[in-house]
Design a protein around this motif. Structure first.
Motif, mmCIF file in Angstrom:
data_model
loop_
_atom_site.group_PDB
_atom_site.id
_atom_site.type_symbol
_atom_site.label_atom_id
_atom_site.label_comp_id
_atom_site.label_asym_id
_atom_site.label_seq_id
_atom_site.Cartn_x
_atom_site.Cartn_y
_atom_site.Cartn_z
ATOM 1 N N ASN A 147 41.306 125.243 26.803
ATOM 2 C CA ASN A 147 41.109 124.225 25.771
ATOM 3 C C ASN A 147 41.015 124.860 24.389
ATOM 4 O O ASN A 147 40.308 125.852 24.213
ATOM 5 N N ILE A 148 41.700 124.261 23.423
ATOM 6 C CA ILE A 148 41.536 124.676 22.032
ATOM 7 C C ILE A 148 40.303 123.975 21.484
ATOM 8 O O ILE A 148 40.198 122.747 21.541
ATOM 9 N N VAL A 149 39.370 124.765 20.959
ATOM 10 C CA VAL A 149 38.114 124.220 20.454
ATOM 11 C C VAL A 149 37.969 124.396 18.944
ATOM 12 O O VAL A 149 37.080 123.800 18.338
ATOM 13 N N GLY A 150 38.833 125.213 18.329
ATOM 14 C CA GLY A 150 38.722 125.442 16.894
ATOM 15 C C GLY A 150 39.958 126.097 16.322
ATOM 16 O O GLY A 150 40.891 126.456 17.060
ATOM 17 N N GLY A 189 37.509 125.508 11.339
ATOM 18 C CA GLY A 189 37.056 124.191 11.749
ATOM 19 C C GLY A 189 36.917 124.164 13.253
ATOM 20 O O GLY A 189 37.739 124.725 13.974
ATOM 21 N N ILE A 190 35.862 123.522 13.725
ATOM 22 C CA ILE A 190 35.630 123.362 15.155
ATOM 23 C C ILE A 190 35.845 121.884 15.483
ATOM 24 O O ILE A 190 35.378 121.003 14.758
ATOM 25 N N HIS A 191 36.550 121.623 16.570
ATOM 26 C CA HIS A 191 36.808 120.242 16.997
ATOM 27 C C HIS A 191 35.480 119.517 17.167
ATOM 28 O O HIS A 191 34.508 120.084 17.678
ATOM 29 N N LYS A 192 35.433 118.268 16.745
ATOM 30 C CA LYS A 192 34.180 117.501 16.759
ATOM 31 C C LYS A 192 33.537 117.455 18.144
ATOM 32 O O LYS A 192 32.315 117.391 18.264
ATOM 33 N N ASN A 193 34.326 117.513 19.209
ATOM 34 C CA ASN A 193 33.773 117.460 20.568
ATOM 35 C C ASN A 193 33.104 118.762 21.000
ATOM 36 O O ASN A 193 32.449 118.798 22.043
ATOM 37 N N TYR A 194 33.283 119.828 20.220
ATOM 38 C CA TYR A 194 32.766 121.138 20.619
ATOM 39 C C TYR A 194 31.744 121.713 19.650
ATOM 40 O O TYR A 194 31.342 122.859 19.783
ATOM 41 N N ARG A 195 31.323 120.923 18.689
ATOM 42 C CA ARG A 195 30.356 121.413 17.702
ATOM 43 C C ARG A 195 28.963 121.533 18.301
ATOM 44 O O ARG A 195 28.616 120.826 19.240
ATOM 45 N N GLY A 196 28.181 122.450 17.718
ATOM 46 C CA GLY A 196 26.814 122.632 18.161
ATOM 47 C C GLY A 196 26.684 123.401 19.466
ATOM 48 O O GLY A 196 25.618 123.412 20.079
ATOM 49 N N LYS A 197 27.762 124.058 19.879
ATOM 50 C CA LYS A 197 27.762 124.786 21.154
ATOM 51 C C LYS A 197 28.013 126.277 20.973
ATOM 52 O O LYS A 197 28.261 126.980 21.936
#
Length: 168
Positions: free
Chosen positions: A75-78, A100-108
């Motif tokens: 998966n591409i996350v950023g 930039g980090i994809h909104k679904n993967y932020r805070g991880k």
């Protein structure tokens, strides 16, 4: 496994999906390919990304810039953009690494891990002893990513913190 991979034709479908999901301007991260169709991505955006990384057909005032997608297994996350050198406007503005980090993967933790990988790439390309970066003052999460990677705030204005990371 988390790793950076340069923009490439083989992964175009996943790269396009990431670009499609990333707003034009989010917290200072610029996605100039926002709104492109898949056909436009394949015929214009992706070839431009690949050429820019080699310093080919750069518009006036641009520097070579490599687009690295951040992957977690499949998966591409950023996305991390590494500018190979500085101009006066980059020195006083965006700097050498944007991400930039994809909104679904932020805070991880992906931003911190991805920036560490980008810094490792920069050590082979950047001639300066420090990497120049910037972050919107109202984006404390991104500032924390930079600080976690050894950044210090060089100076600030009403909109931005301008950070530096020593690499030599």
């Amino acid at each position: 496994m988390i790793y950076l991979k340069e923009a490439n034709v083989e992964d175009a479908e996943k790269e396009y999906q990431f670009i499609k999901d990333t707003p034009r301007d989010e917290n200072g991260f610029q996605n100039k390919y926002y709104g492109y169709s898949y056909e436009d991505f394949m015929n214009q955006a992706l070839p431009e990304m690949i050429k820019f990384s080699k310093g080919i057909d750069l518009p006036k005032g641009y520097v070579p810039e490599t687009f690295y997608f951040l992957w977690d297994d499949t998966n591409i996350v950023g996305l991390f953009k590494l500018r190979h050198c500085l101009t006066d406007s980059l020195r006083e503005g965006a700097g050498q690494i944007g991400y930039g980090i994809h909104k679904n993967y932020r805070g991880k933790g992906y931003g911190t891990k991805g920036l560490k990988l980008a810094i490792d790439k920069a050590k082979d390309v950047v001639k300066e002893s420090e990497i120049y970066m910037s972050v919107h003052i109202d984006n404390p999460a991104s500032l924390k990513v930079q600080l976690n990677n050894g950044a210090y705030i060089h100076h600030s204005d009403e909109k931005e913190h301008y950070t530096r990371i020593k690499i030599r």
